[in-house]
Design a protein around this motif. Structure first.
Motif, PDB file in Angstrom:
ATOM      1  N   PHE A  25      94.397 -48.435 -19.407  1.00  0.00           N
ATOM      2  CA  PHE A  25      95.497 -49.850 -19.650  1.00  0.00           C
ATOM      3  C   PHE A  25      95.132 -51.106 -19.668  1.00  0.00           C
ATOM      4  O   PHE A  25      95.571 -50.820 -20.663  1.00  0.00           O
ATOM      5  CB  PHE A  25      96.005 -49.795 -18.199  1.00  0.00           C
ATOM      6  CG  PHE A  25      97.182 -50.149 -18.208  1.00  0.00           C
ATOM      7  CD1 PHE A  25      98.712 -50.784 -18.187  1.00  0.00           C
ATOM      8  CD2 PHE A  25      95.991 -52.396 -17.757  1.00  0.00           C
ATOM      9  CE1 PHE A  25      99.273 -51.675 -18.313  1.00  0.00           C
ATOM     10  CE2 PHE A  25      97.081 -52.835 -16.901  1.00  0.00           C
ATOM     11  CZ  PHE A  25      98.610 -53.139 -17.081  1.00  0.00           C
ATOM     12  N   HIS A  27      95.664 -50.442 -24.413  1.00  0.00           N
ATOM     13  CA  HIS A  27      97.235 -50.858 -25.010  1.00  0.00           C
ATOM     14  C   HIS A  27      97.694 -51.566 -24.195  1.00  0.00           C
ATOM     15  O   HIS A  27      97.928 -52.255 -25.209  1.00  0.00           O
ATOM     16  CB  HIS A  27      96.733 -49.078 -24.601  1.00  0.00           C
ATOM     17  CG  HIS A  27      98.427 -49.238 -25.197  1.00  0.00           C
ATOM     18  ND1 HIS A  27      99.655 -49.228 -24.303  1.00  0.00           N
ATOM     19  CD2 HIS A  27      98.755 -48.698 -26.238  1.00  0.00           C
ATOM     20  CE1 HIS A  27     100.591 -48.787 -25.298  1.00  0.00           C
ATOM     21  NE2 HIS A  27     100.212 -48.428 -26.720  1.00  0.00           N
ATOM     22  N   ASP A  28      97.760 -51.733 -23.175  1.00  0.00           N
ATOM     23  CA  ASP A  28      98.608 -52.678 -22.471  1.00  0.00           C
ATOM     24  C   ASP A  28      97.762 -54.414 -22.863  1.00  0.00           C
ATOM     25  O   ASP A  28      98.976 -54.603 -23.009  1.00  0.00           O
ATOM     26  CB  ASP A  28      98.748 -52.164 -20.603  1.00  0.00           C
ATOM     27  CG  ASP A  28      99.929 -51.202 -21.544  1.00  0.00           C
ATOM     28  OD1 ASP A  28     101.028 -51.481 -20.517  1.00  0.00           O
ATOM     29  OD2 ASP A  28      99.814 -49.921 -21.835  1.00  0.00           O
ATOM     30  N   ARG A  81     100.301 -48.295 -15.543  1.00  0.00           N
ATOM     31  CA  ARG A  81     101.217 -49.674 -16.082  1.00  0.00           C
ATOM     32  C   ARG A  81     102.582 -49.018 -14.615  1.00  0.00           C
ATOM     33  O   ARG A  81     103.406 -50.005 -14.050  1.00  0.00           O
ATOM     34  CB  ARG A  81     102.461 -48.545 -17.047  1.00  0.00           C
ATOM     35  CG  ARG A  81     103.056 -49.924 -17.539  1.00  0.00           C
ATOM     36  CD  ARG A  81     103.785 -49.722 -18.887  1.00  0.00           C
ATOM     37  NE  ARG A  81     102.582 -49.282 -19.610  1.00  0.00           N
ATOM     38  CZ  ARG A  81     102.374 -48.564 -21.033  1.00  0.00           C
ATOM     39  NH1 ARG A  81     103.687 -47.167 -20.265  1.00  0.00           N
ATOM     40  NH2 ARG A  81     101.346 -47.953 -21.412  1.00  0.00           N
ATOM     41  N   VAL A  88     103.399 -55.473 -23.177  1.00  0.00           N
ATOM     42  CA  VAL A  88     103.690 -54.298 -22.501  1.00  0.00           C
ATOM     43  C   VAL A  88     104.675 -53.995 -21.894  1.00  0.00           C
ATOM     44  O   VAL A  88     105.401 -52.896 -21.796  1.00  0.00           O
ATOM     45  CB  VAL A  88     103.220 -52.916 -23.093  1.00  0.00           C
ATOM     46  CG1 VAL A  88     103.289 -52.027 -23.836  1.00  0.00           C
ATOM     47  CG2 VAL A  88     102.103 -53.469 -24.765  1.00  0.00           C
ATOM     48  N   MET A  89     104.271 -54.503 -20.463  1.00  0.00           N
ATOM     49  CA  MET A  89     104.389 -53.996 -19.767  1.00  0.00           C
ATOM     50  C   MET A  89     105.885 -55.033 -19.537  1.00  0.00           C
ATOM     51  O   MET A  89     106.678 -53.989 -18.156  1.00  0.00           O
ATOM     52  CB  MET A  89     103.952 -55.035 -18.489  1.00  0.00           C
ATOM     53  CG  MET A  89     101.816 -54.286 -17.860  1.00  0.00           C
ATOM     54  SD  MET A  89     101.850 -54.986 -16.527  1.00  0.00           S
ATOM     55  CE  MET A  89     101.415 -56.924 -16.679  1.00  0.00           C
TER      56      MET A  89
END
Length: 305
Positions: free
Chosen positions: A131, A134-135, A163, A303-304
């Motif tokens: 997480f 990536h995020d 996520r 991204v969230m």
């Protein structure tokens, strides 16, 4: 020696980025600094073996090394079933911390987001690494997969599962009262941080009830406001969050949850709130991150939301 000094200079250019990655993975400034220092030692050994010149992407190489170190540290802690020590709120912030600069760690927790750190602490080691990379840092799954020892597809599922925990239940985020409740909680926290008694009286319902771990009860706006003013230093470490699906507050001095507030609003005011500090009860809470109040994604949540 000249080559080693040049390599050290290149490493220093990456230290801030690596520290940010490691802190989000580990939730501890001293542990993050340990991981970054170990990455430097490995790079310097690589240089001694005349392999450093073959590293085409130094940023990616260092981030991979730090991520693997963090994953090992997270797995080791999980194997030992480590629980954070009792994180009290001392009169002077310098009396606590994890061995680094306490004030610096407070500022770093502020910049990352206390609710996010609290939720990250509930993720499994591989989930957390996937997480964060990536995020929060936009690292492709193809680069994360070898670190967590999974296929890119399985790594994507890891990050997706994480996520979902970070964002919270969709029905809670879609609730029509979410925005209004957030405004009330924000106003309550602002008044608590400043110790503004009159502002607290404005945001508290006249018959507000405050309980603490289902026992101690205070009734009435003035009594609750006066108690809140006395404890205003706690508000410095507080942040709105979704707690059990509704807007509440987490108090996390160094990203570690020590107090949570379950808040009920009515008519644009705080009608009641419960203070939870018992560690056993805290572990049963479902905490997730609220979307940014202005509707824009923050740098740690691109991204969230």
């Amino acid at each position: 020696m000249h080559g080693q000094e040049a390599l050290a200079d290149r490493f220093e250019e990456h230290r801030g980025h690596l520290r940010g990655v490691a802190y989000r993975m580990l939730g501890s400034l001293s542990d993050a600094d340990d991981a970054v220092q170990e990455a430097w030692l490995r790079l310097s050994r690589t240089a001694a073996d005349a392999e450093a010149a073959e590293i085409e992407n130094l940023t990616g190489w260092l981030r991979t090394v730090v991520s693997r170190l963090c994953l090992d540290m997270l797995r080791s802690a999980a194997t030992r079933h480590e629980q954070p020590a009792a994180w009290h709120l001392p009169d002077r912030i310098s009396e606590t911390g994890d061995g680094g600069d306490p004030e610096e760690e407070v500022l770093l927790a502020d910049s990352v987001g206390r609710a996010l750190l609290v939720v990250l602490d509930t993720l499994g080691p591989a989930e957390r690494v996937a997480f964060v990379l990536h995020d929060l840092f936009a690292v492709p799954f193809t680069q994360i997969a070898p670190i967590v020892e999974r296929t890119p597809g399985a790594t994507k599922k890891l990050a997706s599962r994480a996520r979902h925990k970070v964002k919270g239940p969709p029905e809670a985020l879609a609730a029509p009262e979410l925005a209004e409740d957030r405004q009330v909680v924000d106003a309550f926290l602002a008044a608590a941080r400043s110790g503004d008694l009159e502002a607290l009286l404005t945001v508290l319902a006249p018959d507000v009830v405050r309980t603490a771990d289902l026992s101690a009860v205070i009734r009435g706006a003035r009594a609750v406001a006066e108690e809140t003013v006395l404890l205003k230093r706690n508000a410095r470490f507080a942040e709105p969050a979704l707690v059990n699906g509704t807007v509440g507050v987490v108090v996390a001095p160094y990203g570690r949850l020590v107090i949570a507030l379950l808040i009920r609003t009515d008519g644009g005011r705080v009608a009641a709130y419960e203070v939870i500090a018992d560690p056993e009860r805290l572990r049963t809470l479902k905490v997730s991150v609220l979307p940014p109040a202005d509707g824009r994604a923050s740098s740690d949540a691109r991204v969230m939301y």
